[in-house]
Scaffold this motif. Structure first.
Motif, PDB file in Angstrom:
ATOM      1  N   GLN A 277     -27.878  39.793  32.424  1.00  0.00           N
ATOM      2  CA  GLN A 277     -26.626  39.188  32.123  1.00  0.00           C
ATOM      3  C   GLN A 277     -26.799  38.703  30.930  1.00  0.00           C
ATOM      4  O   GLN A 277     -25.732  38.886  29.924  1.00  0.00           O
ATOM      5  N   ALA A 278     -27.821  37.666  30.347  1.00  0.00           N
ATOM      6  CA  ALA A 278     -27.556  37.571  29.047  1.00  0.00           C
ATOM      7  C   ALA A 278     -27.760  38.494  27.950  1.00  0.00           C
ATOM      8  O   ALA A 278     -27.111  38.426  26.799  1.00  0.00           O
ATOM      9  N   LEU A 279     -28.487  39.594  28.087  1.00  0.00           N
ATOM     10  CA  LEU A 279     -28.482  40.809  27.243  1.00  0.00           C
ATOM     11  C   LEU A 279     -27.199  41.338  27.174  1.00  0.00           C
ATOM     12  O   LEU A 279     -26.856  41.775  26.263  1.00  0.00           O
ATOM     13  N   SER A 280     -26.454  41.700  28.290  1.00  0.00           N
ATOM     14  CA  SER A 280     -25.137  41.985  28.436  1.00  0.00           C
ATOM     15  C   SER A 280     -24.217  41.163  27.358  1.00  0.00           C
ATOM     16  O   SER A 280     -23.357  41.779  26.601  1.00  0.00           O
ATOM     17  N   GLN A 281     -24.369  39.742  27.616  1.00  0.00           N
ATOM     18  CA  GLN A 281     -23.515  38.891  26.839  1.00  0.00           C
ATOM     19  C   GLN A 281     -23.722  39.058  25.364  1.00  0.00           C
ATOM     20  O   GLN A 281     -22.891  38.749  24.711  1.00  0.00           O
ATOM     21  N   PHE A 282     -25.129  39.350  25.037  1.00  0.00           N
ATOM     22  CA  PHE A 282     -25.311  39.505  23.439  1.00  0.00           C
ATOM     23  C   PHE A 282     -24.786  40.573  23.075  1.00  0.00           C
ATOM     24  O   PHE A 282     -24.478  40.587  21.701  1.00  0.00           O
ATOM     25  N   LEU A 283     -24.605  41.600  23.624  1.00  0.00           N
ATOM     26  CA  LEU A 283     -23.901  42.615  23.255  1.00  0.00           C
ATOM     27  C   LEU A 283     -22.274  42.665  23.387  1.00  0.00           C
ATOM     28  O   LEU A 283     -21.491  43.657  23.230  1.00  0.00           O
ATOM     29  N   HIS A 284     -21.933  41.414  23.945  1.00  0.00           N
ATOM     30  CA  HIS A 284     -20.314  41.314  24.214  1.00  0.00           C
ATOM     31  C   HIS A 284     -19.729  40.551  23.059  1.00  0.00           C
ATOM     32  O   HIS A 284     -20.267  39.414  22.879  1.00  0.00           O
TER      33      HIS A 284
END
Length: 401
Positions: A277-284
């Motif tokens: 989820q943190a990786l997705s947040q980094f790309l958001h």
């Protein structure tokens, strides 16, 4: 302006005042801004030797090494301590220092590390001063500077998120470094620093993910106490099961016009699903998932994996991997340009400008390094394990899983 260079004698008025590097998102050593294209950090001989003997294939994945400087403490007219760099003779080529560097004099009150009671200078007070006078010059962007500069607090489920115009982690490291220098050394002590490429200099709103790579973080020279401490951190985090954990990040939120920041304490608490989820947040960017970034990032990571697999005897203990992209909204970003002769590792021709860089090599060991208590054969299995898992998770995000 071009700063006049002097000898190593540190005469008054000669040298380059060092500024806190406001895009430092992880680590514990202070990284300082020397000029727009160069940062510096305390010299550790093992790391210097690594850069000086760096295999050609790895150079596109590491910051350019620019030599060394000496650094000393100097008091200004108000009695505040600051750090000043004096280039060595081999580094006398002109360095450009931005005209707004005078604004950083405000930061130097941060460097007066003790009050009359001996307590650290509060960061919140400094942030308030900067908001009133020099935030734009310091940040080189239109982000507002929050008056709250307390340490980052964010739970593993993403609640209590703080958004800021700058990442305070670098200021935290800088204050701690100044405190150590003041307490352990005389003011006229000369300290050696490494000069390295500022790998985010080309980005308007640099989004940075700092990943601690590998399943082992202690060096061969670690004491038993330090070894046990690092092994516990790995066992209790995604380092053990994934070979990678988050050490810090900043993501530009286009809707808020500020950075969402997370620190290493957040990263240590994440589960495997939390890491995803943190990786997705980094790309958001606060509005949408930047899916166009995934393919160029994956290409860079796959290329790095190929290089690491080809390096025999290297063990990159406690090193980090930076993933970088520009948070500038794509619809307003200028057309990408290719800089001739650039040493940047960015992938030219990509619709999105991204980069992947390895940093922090104080505990890296390899055949021929100064510390050969243990000589390893083959490539670094822990680093490869982490890269493979990172690539796999990013591919899952790309496929919408």
């Amino acid at each position: 302006m071009v700063v006049r260079h002097g000898s190593d004698k540190g005469k008054a008025g000669v040298g380059v005042p060092l500024e806190p590097f406001l895009h430092q998102v992880g680590g514990h050593l202070s990284v300082l801004r020397y000029d727009a294209y160069t940062v510096c950090k305390p010299l550790i001989s093992q790391e210097q030797k690594f850069y000086e003997s760096l295999p050609l294939a790895m150079r596109r994945f590491t910051p350019q090494y620019k030599g060394t400087i000496t650094v000393h403490l100097r008091r200004d007219s108000r009695g505040h301590l600051g750090l000043v760099a004096n280039p060595l003779k081999e580094n006398l080529e002109p360095f450009q220092v931005s005209p707004e560097s005078r604004a950083v004099a405000l930061w130097q009150t941060l460097q007066q590390t003790t009050s009359s009671e001996g307590s650290p200078c509060p960061l919140a007070q400094m942030a308030h001063s900067l908001k009133e006078s020099a935030a734009k010059a310091l940040l080189r962007s239109d982000c507002h500077l929050s008056t709250q500069a307390s340490p980052l607090v964010e739970s593993a489920d993403g609640s209590q998120v703080e958004r800021k115009g700058f990442n305070p982690w670098g200021l935290h490291c800088h204050q701690a470094h100044l405190s150590r220098l003041c307490s352990q050394y005389p003011e006229d002590k000369r300290h050696r620093f490494l000069l390295l490429e500022n790998v985010v200099s080309q980005y308007k709103q640099p989004c940075i993910l700092d990943l601690k790579m590998g399943t082992r973080q202690h060096g061969d020279d670690a004491s038993e106490e330090k070894k046990a401490r690092h092994m516990k951190k790995c066992a209790q985090s995604t380092s053990a099961c994934l070979g990678v954990r988050i050490c810090g990040m900043q993501v530009y939120q286009t809707d808020k016009k500020s950075f969402l920041c997370k620190d290493k304490y957040y990263g240590r608490k994440l589960s495997v699903e939390g890491f995803r989820q943190a990786l997705s947040q980094f790309l958001h960017d606060g509005i949408r998932l930047r899916t166009e970034l995934l393919e160029p990032i994956l290409r860079r990571l796959q290329a790095l994996l190929t290089v690491i697999r080809s390096q025999s005897s290297y063990r990159f203990y406690s090193s980090s991997l930076l993933i970088i992209y520009d948070g500038e909204p794509p619809q307003t970003a200028p057309a990408p340009q290719t800089t001739q002769g650039s040493t940047s590792g960015s992938t030219s021709g990509d619709p999105a400008k991204v980069d992947v860089r390895m940093i922090d090599f104080a505990h890296t060991t390899y055949k021929g390094s100064w510390n050969e208590r243990t000589t390893y054969e083959g490539p670094d299995p822990g680093y490869i394990f982490g890269l493979e898992n990172l690539i796999g998770i990013l591919r899952d995000i790309q496929e919408g899983e």
